[in-house]
Every structure is written in C-alpha cells, then in structure tokens.
Scaffold this active site. Structure first.
Site: not given
Ligand code: UD1
Ligand code: CA
Length: 490
Positions: A23, A30, A88, A151, A344, A362, A388
């Site tokens: 996004r 990001k 995840g 969550g 600079r 500079k 000066n």
């Molecule tokens: C997650 C939580 C949710 C919580 C929310 C808060 C889980 C399953 N859900 O949701 O309960 O309310 O954060 O913002 O954990 N990331 C990784 N690897 C991945 C996926 C994510 O490193 O495979 C990192 C992302 O870069 C980010 C963070 O984990 O910094 C959260 O990822 P995001 O996809 O925003 O989590 P949500 O699904 O929003």
C-alpha cells in the site's frame, strides 16, 4: 539475572520486517521510508536496542538485500534472518529463532519494523510485566474505537487471555471485541520455540500466525497475559503514505515537546521539524519554519531560524543562524550566519565569525572573528582569524578541470568585488584593492591592486552625448565649479 535498570535480562529482540508493504506504492521497501530522519526500521531497531537485549535479529525477505544492507548500516551488531517461502508472522519468528543461538534462554521480544513510535521504555515495561506476572507470553494490547483489521484479544471468564483471533478468522461476536493485538510480544524462549513448531497454516490466509502461539502456550498450561497500553500511537504501524505523514507529525510533536521540556524555546512547534538524532542545548531558541535534521547539534543559548534548514550541522553556543541552509557545516560559538546564507559541506566558521547575506561557502575554514559578510562565493578556502572579505568577492576555485585552494591570512583585507583565482595565497596582514583579479600570491604587508588603471577623458560627454540631459547636467556643473571634469587623471 538483572540489568542495571533492575529489569530482567533480555535474551533477544526479533524485529519482523519481511512483509511487502504494497500500500505504500513505492519502489522503496516500506521499512526504509523515513520519519524524523530515520527509517521506520531504524526507529524499530533503536527501540529494540534500548531494551538492551543480548541479541537483536531482523527478519527480512521483501527487497532482502536493500533491507539487510540498511540493517548493517544502522546496527552492525544485528543479525539478519531470512524468511523463506512460508508466509506469516509465526514463520518470520521461527526463521529468526533459527538464526539466533539455539540454546537461547529467557525472554524474547517480538516487534515490527513498521511501528516507529514504539519506545524502548514501553519495551522495558513489557519485560517487567511479563516477568512480574510469571507469564510465558505477554502481548501488548490496546482498546481501539475502530479495531477493524487487527487481531482481537480473546479473554476467558476470569479475564485471562486465552488467545488471539485474526479479523479474517473471527466470528461476528469476536469482531465486536475492541481490545486489539499490537503485534508486540514478550515470550519465554523455550515456550516460543515449542509452540511455533505446532503452528499450522490452517487459517483464512494460509499463513503461520505468530498469534497462535498464545493459545498453544495456554493450552500447555502456561500463563498468558496482556499488557494494555493507553498510548495508541505506540502500536500504530505504517501501511500507506497517509499514515507515514500522520506518524511523522506525531513523532515530531513528541520530539519538540521533549526539547521544550528540556529547556529549549521552540516558538512554533507546528512548523519546526526536529529529527530524532538532533541535540539542542539549554536556552537555545528555535524560530518558526526551521528544520533541524540528521545529527545536527545546536549549542546552548544559540538562536536558529526563522526559515532555516540545518542538516548534520553543528551550531556553537550563542551563535545566531538566520534564514540559512547548511549541510555538514560547523558554526562556531558567538558566530552569526545569514540571512540568506548557504553553507555547504566542509564549512567551518570560527568563534565570533560571520557569514552574511547571499554568501555560499564550501570546504571553507573561516577563522575566529573573520567576516564574509555580503554576496560572496567562498569555496576551497582557508581564511585566517580576523580577516575581512569584501562584498562581492569570489573565490574562483575551479578552472574547468580541477578545484584549487585559496588562503587569506589573518587580519588581511580583501576589497569588494575581487576575484581570487586559485591557487593563490594572500599572506597575513595583506590587502587586496577592491575590484582586483588576483592570480599571484600577496606577501605580508603588501597591497595587491590588479585591475585596469582609471582614465578620465575630459569633454567626452559634450562631444559624444551632446543634447542629452547628461550633457546639460555636465555643462551646469562646469558653470558652478569651472575646474570640474577638466582633469585627465583622477
Ligand atoms: C498482525 C497480527 C495481528 C495484529 C497486527 C498488528 C498475525 C497473524 N496477525 O496482523 O493480530 O493485530 O499484526 O499490526 O500476526 N511480517 C513478516 N513476515 C511475514 C508477515 C509479516 O516479517 O510473513 C512482518 C511485517 O513486515 C510486519 C509485521 O510482520 O512488520 C506484521 O505484518 P502484517 O502483515 O502487517 O500483519 P497483519 O496481518 O496486519
Ligand atoms: Ca499491518
């Protein structure tokens, strides 16, 4: 084992930063977008470090090389952990554990790389709460008016935390819960390791959820708790550029407030932008529309602004810097700069020195009490103390191929509108006549005059501009002072 703070020892912080951040609609990952002069990940790492862990791991995947390089720059001691194809937050944490020593014991924190306002202090409190409650897992939670997307925290009859359900997996009753999961946790290392091994991808998103660890730990008889915080900003992540600006403004509000509480006058905090790494001395005054960026240091009693941008610049005590742009410059104590000055990199202005209006410098070392007050370009120069430099002087440092250096000695005086053609040395105690083009060195006590001799040609106006108002004026002037305009030489 306790740290000097009395907080329980922290084995590791894991910062999750593998997500894509679509996004943002950006070619830049990001977590590498910036607020307050640091990347989002830089803020997350700073907070993690403030919690004083034995190890710090950052999980990467999207734009892996760029993010890993940045981690190496901001925190060379951090471990970069690669997440594989399994998606995840749970998988991300598991990949971090794989990269950390496998005999790790004690508490492990998990934070996000895109939550920039989370403070080290809050992490200390999380660790304290986690230890004091004897929990195997403690999650930072907040009550939101609109919890959509987060969550939800599931609590049992006794109010104890039973687990977390994701928005996409929740029942309508669960969706009505307003207590949300911030995604920031403390875990017992062994419990985390064992629970993650049991996490499946059996959910609406087909991901390994870190959130599942809480219910798994609880089912195994461990204590799980929530650390509810009021400061919602600390749990807010950046998902798009609107949030980036929103959190950037709030961060700035916090930074300006901190400096005001520390004894700095900030006349208009709304238009004053101060980066996280700036330091400001007591009783300094920052006037409206000023940006203090990077590792800028402002000394006590200095006055900076209005309309000034300083980046990586040091301002000495009691110095005044007005309507100025400066990058990697040093301004000495009691010096004055501006208005409309451009400093600079490599500019070093001595104590009580002056760089005035429409002056660009500079790689210029300007001695104590030396003055470059008006309309000058001063590049690749050393100017001695008390010298000066007259209005309109140009240090011609570039011959079209290479840059050369100019020296002006102590207490020397360069007349207005001179060009000092480098390389050239003007000794201590020397003069340059106004309007000179100096190409040869000038010795101590000498004056260099390097310009065409003046020639006055009598009667020229009457001969060549007859009938003009100028000619009439000349004639009238001659009548009053018959000698005027007759001499051939000045
Ligand atoms: C997650 C939580 C949710 C919580 C929310 C808060 C889980 C399953 N859900 O949701 O309960 O309310 O954060 O913002 O954990 N990331 C990784 N690897 C991945 C996926 C994510 O490193 O495979 C990192 C992302 O870069 C980010 C963070 O984990 O910094 C959260 O990822 P995001 O996809 O925003 O989590 P949500 O699904 O929003
Ligand atoms: Ca998110």
């Amino acid at each position: 084992m306790n740290t000097p703070h009395g907080t329980p020892r922290l084995a590791a912080v894991i910062v999750l930063a593998a997500g894509e951040g679509t996004r943002m609609k950006s070619a830049t990952p990001k977590v590498l977008h910036r607020i307050g002069g640091r990347t989002l990940l830089g803020h997350a790492i700073a907070a993690a470090r403030a919690a004083e862990p034995d190890h710090l791991a950052v999980v990467v995947r999207h734009e892996r090389d760029l993010v890993a390089k940045h981690v190496g720059e901001v925190d060379p001691g951090a471990i970069v952990a690669d997440q594989d194809d399994v998606k995840g937050t749970g998988r991300a944490a598991q990949c971090a554990l794989d990269a950390l020593p496998n005999d790790l014991e004690g508490t492990i924190l998990v934070t996000y790389g895109d939550v920039p306002l989370l403070s080290g202090e809050t992490l200390h409190q999380l660790v304290d709460h986690h230890a004091a409650s004897g929990s195997a897992a403690t999650v930072i939670t907040a009550n939101l008016e609109n919890p959509t997307g987060y969550g939800r925290i599931l609590r049992g009859g006794d109010d104890a935390v039973e687990g977390i359900v994701e928005q996409k997996d929740a029942t309508p009753e669960q969706l009505a819960i307003t207590e949300i999961n911030s995604g920031i946790y403390a875990f017992d290392a062994a419990v985390l390791r064992e629970a993650l091994a049991q996490v499946t991808t059996d959910n609406a998103q087909g991901e390994k959820y870190l959130t599942d660890v809480l219910a798994i730990a609880r089912a195994a008889g461990s204590r799980v708790s929530a650390h509810l915080i009021d400061d919602l900003w600390q749990t807010e992540g950046v998902n798009d550029r609107v949030q980036l600006a929103r959190l950037g403004r709030e961060l700035n509000r916090r930074i300006t407030e901190r400096w005001m509480r520390a004894g700095v006058t900030i006349v208009d905090p709304e238009t004053t932008w101060i980066d996280a790494d700036v330091t400001i001395g007591q009783d300094a005054t920052i006037l409206p529309n000023t940006q203090l960026l990077g590792a800028t240091v402002v000394g006590a009693d200095a006055v900076v602004g209005p309309d000034t941008t300083l980046n990586g610049t040091e301002v000495g005590e009691r110095a005044e810097v007005k309507r100025t742009e400066a990058l990697l410059a040093v301004i000495g104590p009691d010096a004055t700069v501006g208005p409309f000055s451009y400093l600079r990199p490599g500019t070093v202005l001595g104590a009580k020195g002056k760089i005035g209006g429409f002056v660009e410098t500079k790689n210029a070392k300007i001695g104590d009490g030396a003055k470059v007050p008006h309309l000058t370009y001063c590049g690749d120069a050393t100017i001695g103390e008390g010298a000066n430099i007259g209005a309109g002087t140009i240090f011609a440092n570039y011959d079209g191929v290479a840059k050369h250096h100019t020296t002006v000695g102590a207490h020397s005086f360069v007349g207005s509108d001179s060009v000092l053609i480098a390389p050239v040395n003007i000794a201590d105690g020397a003069y340059v006549g106004a309007g000179s083009a100096v190409t040869a060195d000038v010795g101590p006590g000498q004056i260099a005059v390097a310009r065409g001799m003046q020639r006055n040609i009598a009667g020229w106006v009457a001969r060549r501009r007859a009938g003009t108002k100028t000619a009439d004026a000349a004639e009238a002037a001659a009548r009053h002072t018959p000698d005027a305009g007759e001499a051939d030489q000045p």
